[in-house]
Design a protein around this motif. Sequence first.
Motif, mmCIF file in Angstrom:
data_model
loop_
_atom_site.group_PDB
_atom_site.id
_atom_site.type_symbol
_atom_site.label_atom_id
_atom_site.label_comp_id
_atom_site.label_asym_id
_atom_site.label_seq_id
_atom_site.Cartn_x
_atom_site.Cartn_y
_atom_site.Cartn_z
ATOM 1 N N PHE A 293 0.883 -1.168 0.000
ATOM 2 C CA PHE A 293 0.000 0.000 0.000
ATOM 3 C C PHE A 293 0.915 1.211 0.000
ATOM 4 O O PHE A 293 1.866 1.276 0.783
ATOM 5 C CB PHE A 293 -0.902 0.013 1.239
ATOM 6 N N ILE A 294 0.615 2.187 -0.866
ATOM 7 C CA ILE A 294 1.403 3.412 -0.936
ATOM 8 C C ILE A 294 0.448 4.587 -0.874
ATOM 9 O O ILE A 294 -0.454 4.700 -1.713
ATOM 10 C CB ILE A 294 2.215 3.492 -2.248
ATOM 11 N N GLY A 295 0.600 5.454 0.120
ATOM 12 C CA GLY A 295 -0.268 6.634 0.133
ATOM 13 C C GLY A 295 -0.539 7.175 1.514
ATOM 14 O O GLY A 295 0.078 6.779 2.504
ATOM 15 N N ARG A 296 -1.502 8.073 1.547
ATOM 16 C CA ARG A 296 -1.885 8.719 2.806
ATOM 17 C C ARG A 296 -2.691 7.739 3.652
ATOM 18 O O ARG A 296 -3.598 7.070 3.159
ATOM 19 C CB ARG A 296 -2.699 9.980 2.526
ATOM 20 N N LEU A 297 -2.368 7.697 4.930
ATOM 21 C CA LEU A 297 -3.062 6.787 5.854
ATOM 22 C C LEU A 297 -4.267 7.509 6.443
ATOM 23 O O LEU A 297 -4.266 7.952 7.589
ATOM 24 C CB LEU A 297 -2.090 6.326 6.942
ATOM 25 N N VAL A 298 -5.310 7.643 5.614
ATOM 26 C CA VAL A 298 -6.526 8.358 5.997
ATOM 27 C C VAL A 298 -7.737 7.506 5.635
ATOM 28 O O VAL A 298 -7.650 6.574 4.828
ATOM 29 C CB VAL A 298 -6.618 9.730 5.290
ATOM 30 N N GLY A 299 -8.878 7.860 6.231
ATOM 31 C CA GLY A 299 -10.093 7.085 6.043
ATOM 32 C C GLY A 299 -10.554 7.002 4.599
ATOM 33 O O GLY A 299 -11.085 5.976 4.160
ATOM 34 N N GLU A 300 -10.379 8.088 3.848
ATOM 35 C CA GLU A 300 -10.767 8.080 2.434
ATOM 36 C C GLU A 300 -10.106 6.952 1.669
ATOM 37 O O GLU A 300 -10.702 6.355 0.764
ATOM 38 C CB GLU A 300 -10.374 9.402 1.768
ATOM 39 N N LYS A 301 -8.863 6.661 2.012
ATOM 40 C CA LYS A 301 -8.101 5.626 1.318
ATOM 41 C C LYS A 301 -8.370 4.233 1.890
ATOM 42 O O LYS A 301 -7.767 3.256 1.433
ATOM 43 C CB LYS A 301 -6.603 5.919 1.419
ATOM 44 N N GLY A 302 -9.255 4.151 2.893
ATOM 45 C CA GLY A 302 -9.499 2.875 3.548
ATOM 46 C C GLY A 302 -8.344 2.447 4.420
ATOM 47 O O GLY A 302 -8.246 1.278 4.824
ATOM 48 N N ALA A 303 -7.455 3.390 4.765
ATOM 49 C CA ALA A 303 -6.236 3.042 5.506
ATOM 50 C C ALA A 303 -6.530 2.594 6.934
ATOM 51 O O ALA A 303 -5.744 1.848 7.520
ATOM 52 C CB ALA A 303 -5.272 4.223 5.507
ATOM 53 N N PRO A 372 -7.919 -0.037 -1.113
ATOM 54 C CA PRO A 372 -9.273 -0.288 -0.605
ATOM 55 C C PRO A 372 -10.069 0.992 -0.359
ATOM 56 O O PRO A 372 -10.766 1.143 0.648
ATOM 57 C CB PRO A 372 -8.991 -1.017 0.708
ATOM 58 N N SER A 373 -9.982 1.943 -1.268
ATOM 59 C CA SER A 373 -10.451 3.311 -1.041
ATOM 60 C C SER A 373 -11.960 3.407 -0.840
ATOM 61 O O SER A 373 -12.734 2.773 -1.547
ATOM 62 C CB SER A 373 -10.059 4.196 -2.233
ATOM 63 N N ARG A 374 -12.342 4.260 0.108
ATOM 64 C CA ARG A 374 -13.755 4.642 0.229
ATOM 65 C C ARG A 374 -14.088 5.713 -0.810
ATOM 66 O O ARG A 374 -15.176 5.727 -1.372
ATOM 67 C CB ARG A 374 -14.040 5.170 1.634
ATOM 68 N N VAL A 394 -8.312 -3.268 -6.169
ATOM 69 C CA VAL A 394 -9.014 -2.015 -5.928
ATOM 70 C C VAL A 394 -10.477 -2.243 -5.586
ATOM 71 O O VAL A 394 -11.095 -3.231 -5.977
ATOM 72 C CB VAL A 394 -8.935 -1.089 -7.167
ATOM 73 N N ARG A 395 -11.016 -1.271 -4.858
ATOM 74 C CA ARG A 395 -12.463 -1.196 -4.686
ATOM 75 C C ARG A 395 -13.046 -0.452 -5.883
ATOM 76 O O ARG A 395 -12.481 0.524 -6.355
ATOM 77 C CB ARG A 395 -12.808 -0.451 -3.392
ATOM 78 N N ASN A 418 -16.732 -3.522 -1.832
ATOM 79 C CA ASN A 418 -16.884 -2.858 -0.542
ATOM 80 C C ASN A 418 -15.527 -2.566 0.094
ATOM 81 O O ASN A 418 -14.576 -3.338 -0.060
ATOM 82 C CB ASN A 418 -17.707 -3.730 0.419
ATOM 83 N N ALA A 419 -15.462 -1.450 0.807
ATOM 84 C CA ALA A 419 -14.271 -1.131 1.591
ATOM 85 C C ALA A 419 -14.398 -1.879 2.918
ATOM 86 O O ALA A 419 -14.745 -1.309 3.950
ATOM 87 C CB ALA A 419 -14.157 0.368 1.816
ATOM 88 N N SER A 420 -14.120 -3.161 2.861
ATOM 89 C CA SER A 420 -14.281 -3.999 4.050
ATOM 90 C C SER A 420 -13.106 -4.958 4.163
ATOM 91 O O SER A 420 -12.463 -5.305 3.163
ATOM 92 C CB SER A 420 -15.583 -4.804 3.976
#
Length: 471
Positions: A293-303, A372-374, A394-395, A418-420
């Motif tokens: 996984f590469i990116g911002r660890l935020v809810g939008e990204k499903g992190a 797994p992005s929301r 990907v989602r 689903n982001a699950s």
Amino acid sequence: MEIYHISAECYPVAKVGGLADVVGALPKYQNQLGHYAKVVVPGYDNKFTNENTFDTVHQGQLKLGDFQFSYSVLKEKNNQLGFELYLIAIPELFDRPNVYSYEDDSERFMAFQIAFLNWLTETNQYPDILHCHDHHTGLIPFMVQNAYNYQQLKSIPTVLTIHNGQYQGRFGFDKLNYVPDFHPSKIGFLEWGGTINPLASAIKCAWKITTVSPSYLDEISNNANGLENLLRYERTKSLGILNGIDTEIWNAKTDPMLIHHFSDKDFKKGKNKNKAYLCEQFGLDINKPLFTFIGRLVGEKGADLLPEICSTALYQNPSEINILILGSGDTNVESGLTSLQHFYGGNYNVYIGYNEKLAHIIYAGADFLLMPSRVEPCGLNQMYAMRYGTIPIVRRTGGLRDTVLDIGDGGFGICHDNASIFDVNYSITRAIDLFNDNKKFDEVRKTAMKIDHSWDKVATEYCNVYQSLKN
């Protein structure tokens, strides 16, 4: 056409997310089509600003309510990015290293926009297009149309690109005096939901609205943090244009950040050498599939799901997979990911932070990329991954839906709905099966590498939009 791109980010000047990559590439490709595209960003006190040479091309004053600031327009001297780059330096507001997350962000970006328009009017510039990116430049369309100071710019078409509609830059009416004088009857163009909303204002006032993928245009009509009705109302002037990637930078044959170069003809050898480097650096097993996984660890990204996704996958497949995470963001997520190192050493590792070179090597060396992005308005990571023969998981949302076709449908990625934790881990199981089918795995990787996500076609689409506004 002469085009100004106005943005808070531009790679490699200042980058937080995909916005920077778009603004750092689109103008270059527009120039290659014979246009005259320029980029204007704030003058941050960062590595790029300090390591490069600039000419001061204009100086002036701006008013922000009761405050007055001096500003300078700096032009990058060597035109090294493929377009003219201008920094607007306002020392009291932007003489700091970070792009965002300061208490006075409203003041900072309001002053940036005023300084930009002051510069145009004070030097009698009349470009063909003002292209505004996200809410940080969202009040420019309103000011051009309604502020008394800028009436000479009123006939210049404005385009708004929404990279992420969740962030809107709202601030209270107690700061209304920041906006240069306009007739009170126009105040409705600023207001949405009882606040001054720069993104909403731009949606109302811009001549044209684009989103960074067709699917995202559909999605934000139903989920845009309170702007859904407005976006549906303005749908007739909106369209989705899928982002591209800069194939000169993202080229496995020439990328200077890679350990070993490769093409779609010798990708197995090249990817294995980059993977070997990663496995050596992070204590992983080169013979196992490497998920990343590469990116911002935020809810939008499903992190926020990642610690449990990783824990479940490693527990269920203890001798079958490697996982390597690169990112930063939510401190709870960072802590959860870091703690897994104690339980799954040899199969798992994490790098907390931002490291552009390491990101390139991971794209080149990994086998699978988790997204797994929301919310994913376009997504560039999946395009980078495919370009380097790494299969995206990907989602189906936003631009991920538009760019990744599942292997079960004859495609080149693995998709879930689903982001699950369950959906992602089921996809990981499918990926392990694919990895173990050597022939199919190689076919999918080779197909992914040949997909054209370059900016050439995209730049033409944007120029067609501009031309339609000039006719």
